[in-house]
Design an enzyme around this catalytic site. Sequence first.
Site, short mmCIF file in Angstrom:
data_model
loop_
_atom_site.label_atom_id
_atom_site.label_comp_id
_atom_site.label_asym_id
_atom_site.label_seq_id
_atom_site.Cartn_x
_atom_site.Cartn_y
_atom_site.Cartn_z
N ASP A 49 0.85 -1.19 0.00
CA ASP A 49 0.00 0.00 0.00
C ASP A 49 0.89 1.24 0.00
O ASP A 49 1.75 1.40 0.86
CB ASP A 49 -0.90 -0.02 1.24
CG ASP A 49 -1.95 1.06 1.22
OD1 ASP A 49 -2.18 1.66 0.15
OD2 ASP A 49 -2.56 1.31 2.28
N ASP A 84 -3.26 2.46 -5.93
CA ASP A 84 -2.08 2.56 -5.05
C ASP A 84 -1.90 1.36 -4.13
O ASP A 84 -1.09 1.43 -3.19
CB ASP A 84 -2.16 3.84 -4.22
CG ASP A 84 -3.29 3.81 -3.20
OD1 ASP A 84 -4.35 3.24 -3.52
OD2 ASP A 84 -3.12 4.37 -2.11
N GLU A 85 -2.59 0.26 -4.36
CA GLU A 85 -2.40 -0.91 -3.51
C GLU A 85 -2.71 -2.18 -4.28
O GLU A 85 -3.47 -2.18 -5.24
CB GLU A 85 -3.26 -0.83 -2.24
CG GLU A 85 -4.74 -0.81 -2.51
CD GLU A 85 -5.57 -0.87 -1.23
OE1 GLU A 85 -5.18 -1.59 -0.29
OE2 GLU A 85 -6.61 -0.20 -1.18
#
EC number: 2.7.7.7
Length: 438
Positions: free
Chosen positions: A50, A143-144
Amino acid sequence: MAAPVNNPDHGFCRDCLTFQRSETRRCERCGSPRLARHPELYRLHLAHIDCDAFYAAIEKRDNPALKDKPLIIGGGKRGVVSTACYIARIRGVRSAMPMFKALEACPEAVVIPPNMEKYVRVGREVRAMMQTLTPLVEPLSIDEAFLDFAGTERLHGQPPAVVLARFALAVEKEIGITVSAGLSYCKFLAKIASDFRKPRGFSVIGEAEAVGFLATKPVTMIWGVGKAFNATLERDGIRTIGQLQTMERGDLMRRYGVMGDRLYRLSRGEDVRRVDPDQDAKSVSAETTFDTDIASLDELVSVLRGLSEKVSARLKKSGIAGRTVVLKLKTQDFKLRTRNRQLGDPTRLADRIFQAGVELLRKETDGTKFRLLGIGVSDLSDDDKADPPDLVDVQSRKRAMAEGAIDALRDKFGRKAVETGYTFGRGRDAHPPEPLED
């Protein structure tokens, strides 16, 4: 790097990646205190990565003057916080918090509107780096992602834990942002682990400790236990995961249906879901919050057109289409309305999304004032079967051709080079879409 010592309790340094030969507090080679140690460190292979305060981190990277300042990504006093840097979070700012409350908590914060095109571009750079480590990468957002390193040790010549730490250093050096990583034996616990010790975190939850670790945690740590369901559990006297561990599966299912089975399994650290690299986004949407509440159909339609074009642009950029159009409205007293309409075939055209949205919107404009308007599509698929030529509706065919011409001009000269009659002159009383990011 030196050959690993067969004692995972000694671990390795996350900064110089040197395996340690004793249980020191600092790296024997570089003196760093960032040591990774765990009895199962070299056996675990499922990770969750993350990016730390992703949007804010990118803005700070691009503007060093912001480095030590509290930063909020959002816009307008009536909007919400998309994300905040860790300095602002220490002052009490949180994602999804109304902007006026965020500025009350941290009046000295710098506020920047979200730049989704930039964030998506950086997210793709991070994703590309992930895919050099293993083919099993399952994105959860820009983003993860989950990564499964099973079977990659021969490829990398190192255990997954070290590969994960090396990746974190590479992202920091090559992209200029930081990530936190969680390593475990299942998705549920890898995701939990990545939330520890942010930013630049690296946490491990092993199988032997899972039940004991979970026992003291609140039930809200289990996926699917939101505010409403948590209130139900509290009424039944259930507040900790440890209480769930003492209950029978049948009892939980009688009380809570299918969710009862999830409570039973996850409370015991049982999660057999595999990392799925083909897992796709379930919807694409855009929304905006108004400075002044709007009741007028004409004004709402004008905003709806611009939002439809944003959704269409994202679909085209991703090579996907959607079959169900979803309208979202929030009244001035914060009550949420969602309406949907299924199309005959998938679409990626702004005009079709807009027309379906207008039909749904007309039924809701009864004098009610709205503070938020959103439009999106779900039931996504590849765009190869989207928008077949309509031989009956000539006007529809002409609009599709015109949209194609507009797209070509915007690709060449920028999005503002061409505006429709609906969107011309808009933007003075509405904020751009504000997607949330943790």
